[in-house]
Design a protein around this motif. Structure first.
Motif, PDB file in Angstrom:
ATOM      1  N   ASP A  32      -9.937  -0.225   8.566  1.00 12.05           N
ATOM      2  CA  ASP A  32      -8.493  -0.387   8.747  1.00 12.05           C
ATOM      3  C   ASP A  32      -7.898  -1.051   7.506  1.00 12.05           C
ATOM      4  N   SER A  33      -7.655  -0.252   6.480  1.00  9.74           N
ATOM      5  CA  SER A  33      -7.233  -0.803   5.186  1.00  9.74           C
ATOM      6  C   SER A  33      -5.837  -1.415   5.223  1.00  9.74           C
ATOM      7  N   ASN A  34      -4.951  -0.917   6.091  1.00 10.24           N
ATOM      8  CA  ASN A  34      -3.601  -1.488   6.145  1.00 10.24           C
ATOM      9  C   ASN A  34      -3.443  -2.529   7.250  1.00 10.24           C
ATOM     10  N   ARG A  35      -4.538  -2.824   7.929  1.00 11.64           N
ATOM     11  CA  ARG A  35      -4.589  -3.898   8.936  1.00 11.64           C
ATOM     12  C   ARG A  35      -3.505  -3.771  10.005  1.00 11.64           C
ATOM     13  N   ASP A  36      -3.296  -2.538  10.490  1.00 17.10           N
ATOM     14  CA  ASP A  36      -2.316  -2.348  11.559  1.00 17.10           C
ATOM     15  C   ASP A  36      -2.973  -2.238  12.929  1.00 17.10           C
ATOM     16  N   GLN A  62      -6.036   5.290  10.820  1.00 17.95           N
ATOM     17  CA  GLN A  62      -5.507   6.598  10.444  1.00 17.95           C
ATOM     18  C   GLN A  62      -6.677   7.487  10.022  1.00 17.95           C
ATOM     19  N   GLU A 107      -7.895   7.090   6.638  1.00 18.29           N
ATOM     20  CA  GLU A 107      -8.716   5.918   6.373  1.00 18.29           C
ATOM     21  C   GLU A 107     -10.185   6.184   6.682  1.00 18.29           C
TER      22      GLU A 107
END
Length: 371
Positions: free
Chosen positions: A114-118, A122, A125
């Motif tokens: 989870d690279s965008n830490r939401d 996605q 990802e």
């Protein structure tokens, strides 16, 4: 039930809708830590008056009907207490075939990818993930991202699919390690010269289900499972062999000193011979696995029987000698259908010491275990 064999396998797992309609008997449900966690999160969002229960207006926000909650409303109050909600969530989880490990892995993969830490994953990802080559089938609502529920359900489905093929966690983990070790072009698969880099030959390509001339994580896991079972190893044998290499191979050449095994097994059975088959003083992974497979055959029981025997001895060994005497068998109260029935002592006691040790009991359990 899916019935397939390894050779010529061309079946690709795809997620299908789970049947959540079967009624559950609440008192037969086994609660897991993830059920308690899910309940706490649900109450934080939906127990609007903080009274520790979900009223009709509150559980209807979850689109639960009175018919839905009736089996779990144990006190017939019309509301759901926390324990009743936990039972309902656990029943839904059991019907979906989800276990605690699915939740643990989902959390682990989310933290990793989870690279965008939401809090979601996605699909972009997950392009280079190593845990599944069926990741797009996890996306049940086709929104190009995976919610926590979609990820857990996807992992559960693939785990059940692998179980039906005989693939265990050690095989999946081994496949991921092979990808990490040998994937030179970054496509998270192994093909061509990459196979040789991890000591695999072209024969493994019979596990290429989709005929793309490379092996994915799941295809490699099937190969490793097939190899393990053909050799007669159990998952614990396979993990032991890998751990010996991992811990004692500082230069990464895949070889360890043969005396390490002699130190670990100071009183080896002479029928096993030496694990160092070529006499070069070094052990490869294949030599270690071959030796452990011989040892497993000589032992005469698998991990399941060994675990059951260990539990039975731990429960009934009153004097702490890790054996069961006839007096301890009598004290267990076992009936004639149990391996601990006192009259079976002579059948199980192979060394004639008037007691049953773990190996003797495990062999008997293995021999009499129903398929």
């Amino acid at each position: 039930m899916l019935a397939v064999c390894f050779t010529g396998l061309h079946t690709t797992p795809t997620l299908i809708a789970q049947d959540d309609s079967a009624p559950a008997e609440p008192l037969s449900i086994k609660l897991l830590e993830m059920d308690l966690t899910a309940t706490a999160k649900l109450f934080a969002r939906h127990d609007l008056d903080d009274d520790g229960a979900l009223s009709k207006s509150e559980y209807e926000r979850l689109k639960w009907t009175s018919e839905d909650i009736r089996p779990f409303d144990l006190n017939r109050s019309g509301d759901l207490q926390q324990v009743e909600v936990t039972l309902k969530l656990a029943a839904e989880r059991e019907r979906a075939g989800i276990v605690q490990m699915d939740s643990i892995l989902a959390d682990r993969y989310t933290k990793r990818y989870d690279s965008n830490r939401d809090g979601k994953l996605q699909l972009r990802e997950l392009e280079n993930n190593t845990f599944s080559d069926q990741i797009e089938s996890y996306d049940r609502n086709s929104d190009d991202e995976l919610s926590a529920d979609e990820l857990i359900r996807g992992l559960a489905f693939e785990r059940k699919f692998r179980d039906e093929l005989g693939v265990k966690g050690c095989d999946q983990g081994g496949a991921m390690a092979l990808i990490n070790q040998g994937d030179l072009n970054g496509d998270r698969q192994l093909g061509g010269d990459e196979l040789g880099a991890v000591d695999l030959d072209s024969a493994t390509m019979k596990f290429d289900r989709n005929d793309n001339e490379s092996l994915s994580v799941s295809e490699l896991a099937e190969y490793l499972a097939d190899r393990r079972m053909r050799m007669g190893m159990t998952p614990s044998d396979q993990l032991l062999a890998r751990n010996v290499i991992r811990r004692s191979d500082p230069d990464g050449d895949g070889l360890v000193p043969a005396n390490l095994f002699r130190q670990a097994d100071p009183d080896p059975d002479p029928d096993l011979g030496s694990p160092d088959e070529n006499g070069d003083g070094l052990l490869s992974l294949l030599e270690i696995e071959t030796y452990l497979a011989k040892q497993r055959k000589l032992l005469g029981f698998d991990d399941e029987s060994a675990n059951r025997a260990s539990i039975l001895i731990a429960r009934n060994d009153s004097n702490g000698d890790r054996k069961l005497s006839k007096a301890e068998l009598k004290a267990s109260g076992a009936n004639r259908d149990s391996p601990l029935f006192p009259e079976k002592l002579s059948l199980i006691d192979q060394d004639g010491d008037a007691a049953i040790d773990m190996k003797e009991l495990a062999r008997f359990i293995q021999k009499t275990r129903r398929p």
